[in-house]
Design a protein around this motif. Structure first.
Motif, PDB file in Angstrom:
ATOM      1  N   ARG A  13       0.208 -89.410 -58.533  1.00 38.56           N
ATOM      2  CA  ARG A  13      -0.870 -88.431 -58.665  1.00 38.56           C
ATOM      3  C   ARG A  13      -1.026 -87.622 -57.383  1.00 38.56           C
ATOM      4  O   ARG A  13      -1.239 -86.415 -57.413  1.00 38.56           O
ATOM      5  CB  ARG A  13      -2.181 -89.142 -58.996  1.00 38.56           C
ATOM      6  CG  ARG A  13      -2.217 -89.748 -60.386  1.00 38.56           C
ATOM      7  CD  ARG A  13      -3.660 -90.012 -60.817  1.00 38.56           C
ATOM      8  NE  ARG A  13      -4.349 -90.903 -59.898  1.00 38.56           N
ATOM      9  CZ  ARG A  13      -4.422 -92.218 -60.034  1.00 38.56           C
ATOM     10  NH1 ARG A  13      -3.834 -92.806 -61.067  1.00 38.56           N
ATOM     11  NH2 ARG A  13      -5.086 -92.959 -59.159  1.00 38.56           N
ATOM     12  N   SER A  14      -0.883 -88.297 -56.223  1.00 37.04           N
ATOM     13  CA  SER A  14      -1.043 -87.608 -54.956  1.00 37.04           C
ATOM     14  C   SER A  14       0.037 -86.563 -54.738  1.00 37.04           C
ATOM     15  O   SER A  14      -0.194 -85.523 -54.127  1.00 37.04           O
ATOM     16  CB  SER A  14      -1.019 -88.613 -53.797  1.00 37.04           C
ATOM     17  OG  SER A  14      -2.126 -89.476 -53.862  1.00 37.04           O
ATOM     18  N   LYS A  16       1.124 -84.495 -56.595  1.00 40.24           N
ATOM     19  CA  LYS A  16       0.801 -83.238 -57.270  1.00 40.24           C
ATOM     20  C   LYS A  16      -0.124 -82.360 -56.433  1.00 40.24           C
ATOM     21  O   LYS A  16      -0.483 -81.271 -56.864  1.00 40.24           O
ATOM     22  CB  LYS A  16       0.174 -83.530 -58.630  1.00 40.24           C
ATOM     23  CG  LYS A  16       1.111 -84.292 -59.574  1.00 40.24           C
ATOM     24  CD  LYS A  16       0.427 -84.608 -60.899  1.00 40.24           C
ATOM     25  CE  LYS A  16       1.356 -85.378 -61.822  1.00 40.24           C
ATOM     26  NZ  LYS A  16       0.707 -85.720 -63.117  1.00 40.24           N
ATOM     27  N   GLY A  17      -0.535 -82.829 -55.241  1.00 46.13           N
ATOM     28  CA  GLY A  17      -1.262 -81.964 -54.337  1.00 46.13           C
ATOM     29  C   GLY A  17      -2.657 -82.406 -53.989  1.00 46.13           C
ATOM     30  O   GLY A  17      -3.281 -81.812 -53.121  1.00 46.13           O
ATOM     31  N   THR A  18      -3.193 -83.438 -54.620  1.00 46.91           N
ATOM     32  CA  THR A  18      -4.530 -83.920 -54.311  1.00 46.91           C
ATOM     33  C   THR A  18      -4.436 -85.362 -53.813  1.00 46.91           C
ATOM     34  O   THR A  18      -4.040 -86.241 -54.573  1.00 46.91           O
ATOM     35  CB  THR A  18      -5.441 -83.871 -55.545  1.00 46.91           C
ATOM     36  OG1 THR A  18      -5.514 -82.526 -56.020  1.00 46.91           O
ATOM     37  CG2 THR A  18      -6.842 -84.357 -55.197  1.00 46.91           C
ATOM     38  N   ARG A  20      -5.183 -89.033 -53.298  1.00 45.82           N
ATOM     39  CA  ARG A  20      -5.969 -89.972 -54.096  1.00 45.82           C
ATOM     40  C   ARG A  20      -5.621 -91.395 -53.685  1.00 45.82           C
ATOM     41  O   ARG A  20      -4.623 -91.642 -53.031  1.00 45.82           O
ATOM     42  CB  ARG A  20      -5.673 -89.811 -55.600  1.00 45.82           C
ATOM     43  CG  ARG A  20      -5.966 -88.446 -56.170  1.00 45.82           C
ATOM     44  CD  ARG A  20      -5.581 -88.401 -57.649  1.00 45.82           C
ATOM     45  NE  ARG A  20      -5.764 -87.077 -58.222  1.00 45.82           N
ATOM     46  CZ  ARG A  20      -6.899 -86.616 -58.711  1.00 45.82           C
ATOM     47  NH1 ARG A  20      -7.963 -87.404 -58.727  1.00 45.82           N
ATOM     48  NH2 ARG A  20      -6.974 -85.401 -59.207  1.00 45.82           N
ATOM     49  N   TYR A  47     -11.985 -85.306 -48.488  1.00 43.91           N
ATOM     50  CA  TYR A  47     -11.098 -85.764 -49.558  1.00 43.91           C
ATOM     51  C   TYR A  47     -11.827 -86.791 -50.427  1.00 43.91           C
ATOM     52  O   TYR A  47     -11.673 -88.001 -50.258  1.00 43.91           O
ATOM     53  CB  TYR A  47      -9.816 -86.363 -48.967  1.00 43.91           C
ATOM     54  CG  TYR A  47      -9.041 -85.361 -48.150  1.00 43.91           C
ATOM     55  CD1 TYR A  47      -8.221 -84.409 -48.755  1.00 43.91           C
ATOM     56  CD2 TYR A  47      -9.153 -85.339 -46.753  1.00 43.91           C
ATOM     57  CE1 TYR A  47      -7.525 -83.474 -48.002  1.00 43.91           C
ATOM     58  CE2 TYR A  47      -8.465 -84.404 -45.995  1.00 43.91           C
ATOM     59  CZ  TYR A  47      -7.649 -83.475 -46.629  1.00 43.91           C
ATOM     60  OH  TYR A  47      -6.967 -82.546 -45.890  1.00 43.91           O
ATOM     61  N   ASP A  49     -11.437 -87.930 -53.332  1.00 38.96           N
ATOM     62  CA  ASP A  49     -10.673 -88.803 -54.226  1.00 38.96           C
ATOM     63  C   ASP A  49      -9.956 -89.926 -53.477  1.00 38.96           C
ATOM     64  O   ASP A  49      -9.194 -90.686 -54.080  1.00 38.96           O
ATOM     65  CB  ASP A  49      -9.651 -87.982 -55.021  1.00 38.96           C
ATOM     66  CG  ASP A  49     -10.316 -87.040 -56.011  1.00 38.96           C
ATOM     67  OD1 ASP A  49     -11.399 -87.398 -56.513  1.00 38.96           O
ATOM     68  OD2 ASP A  49      -9.771 -85.958 -56.261  1.00 38.96           O
ATOM     69  N   LYS A 209      -1.765 -89.049 -49.004  1.00 37.57           N
ATOM     70  CA  LYS A 209      -3.029 -89.527 -48.439  1.00 37.57           C
ATOM     71  C   LYS A 209      -2.858 -89.945 -46.985  1.00 37.57           C
ATOM     72  O   LYS A 209      -3.774 -89.782 -46.163  1.00 37.57           O
ATOM     73  CB  LYS A 209      -3.584 -90.688 -49.265  1.00 37.57           C
ATOM     74  CG  LYS A 209      -2.705 -91.935 -49.271  1.00 37.57           C
ATOM     75  CD  LYS A 209      -3.234 -93.022 -50.184  1.00 37.57           C
ATOM     76  CE  LYS A 209      -2.306 -94.232 -50.194  1.00 37.57           C
ATOM     77  NZ  LYS A 209      -2.762 -95.281 -51.125  1.00 37.57           N
TER      78      LYS A 209
END
Length: 238
Positions: A13-14, A16-18, A20, A47, A49, A209
Motif C-alpha cells: 500500500r505504501s 502507491k505513494g501514501t 502507511r 502522516y 496513516d 514509511k
C-alpha cells in the motif's frame, strides 16, 4: 508469519505513494525524551496513516532480531551489515559546575583528569577510559569518581550538584552550559565521540514509511542541530 504478511501488505500500500503501517523505532533514552518525541509527534501529524512504536534504550540492540525498522545511534559505527544514514554531528563536551571548579580547580591537560572525581557514563567510557585528542595527539585517561551510570541526564544532575566532571553530549547539557550551571573545560581538546546515524536492516531504507521518516528526521535536526548553535564549548560543525 502473520506479522510478516501484515508488513508486506502495508509496504504494498505504501508503494502507491501514501506512507502507511507501523514504524518501529529504537533510540537512546535521553535523546528520545528531550528531542525525538517532538520530532515523532510532528511526523504523526504529517502522516496520519502511519503509527509509531518508539522504544528508548541506551544499549545497542539487535534491530533485526527485535523487529525494528530503524534505530538512531550516537557513536562511531563499526562495520556492519546494517544500512546507515548520517544525520548530524554529535558533539561531546567535558564540563563541571562552577562550585566543583572553585573547590578543585580546572584541569589544564587531559592527564590531570585522573586526579579528579569523574562521573562516568557506562556506554561511553571504554573500561573506565576517556579519550581526547588535539592536532593528532591522543590522550587516553583512566578515570574514576563517586558515580557511574547508564543515563546522561542523571550524570548531568550530579555534575550540576558539584560531584565531579562529566563527559556529556551537548544535546543533554546545552541548557546547563547556556545558563552557567555547567562550564565547558579543555575546549582546545576534542572529545572522541561520534555522530547521529540512522541504521536499518537491509532493504528497509526503500520502504516509504521509513524513507519519509528519515527525511523528516534529517530536516528536523538540520546540518547543525539547534542545541549546538552558538553554544560555548561546542566544536565547529564537522
Amino acid at each position: 508469519m502473520l506479522e510478516m504478511l501484515e508488513t508486506a501488505e502495508q509496504e504494498i500500500r505504501s508503494s502507491k505513494g501514501t506512507p502507511r503501517g507501523t514504524l518501529r523505532i529504537n533510540a537512546p533514552t535521553s535523546f528520545g525524551i528531550r528531542h525525538l518525541g517532538v520530532i515523532v509527534s510532528e511526523f504523526l501529524t504529517l502522516y496520519p496513516d502511519v503509527e509509531v512504536e518508539l522504544t528508548l534504550d541506551d544499549r545497542v540492540v539487535d534491530i533485526v532480531d527485535q523487529g525494528f525498522d530503524l534505530a538512531i545511534r550516537i557513536r562511531q559505527l563499526e562495520d556492519s551489515s546494517l544500512t546507515a544514514r548520517y544525520l548530524a554531528p554529535a558533539h561531546i563536551v567535558l564540563c563541571a559546575s562552577p562550585d566543583y571548579l572553585r573547590r578543585h580547580g580546572a584541569p589544564s591537560h587531559p592527564c590531570e583528569l585522573a586526579s579528579h572525581s569523574c562521573l562516568v557514563y557506562d556506554y561511553m567510557a571504554r573500561h573506565g577510559t576517556w579519550s581526547l585528542e588535539r592536532e593528532g595527539q591522543r590522550e587516553d585517561v583512566r578515570v574514576h569518581g563517586r558515580m557511574r551510570g547508564n543515563n546522561g541526564d542523571v550524570l548531568m544532575h550530579a555534575a550540576i550538584a558539584g560531584h565531579g566532571l562529566t563527559l556529556a553530549p551537548t544535546f543533554i547539557v546545552h541548557e546547563a552550559i547556556r545558563n552557567g550551571t555547567l562550564v565547558p573545560l579543555l575546549r582546545d581538546w576534542h572529545v572522541i565521540g561520534g555522530s547521529f546515524y540512522a541504521v536499518m536492516p537491509p532493504g528497509r531504507v526503500d520502504v516509504l514509511k521509513v524513507r519519509v521518516f528519515l527525511d523528516h528526521l534529517a530536516a528536523s535536526l538540520g546540518r547543525i542541530p539547534s542545541w549546538d548553535r552558538d553554544l560555548q564549548g561546542a566544536p565547529a560543525d564537522d
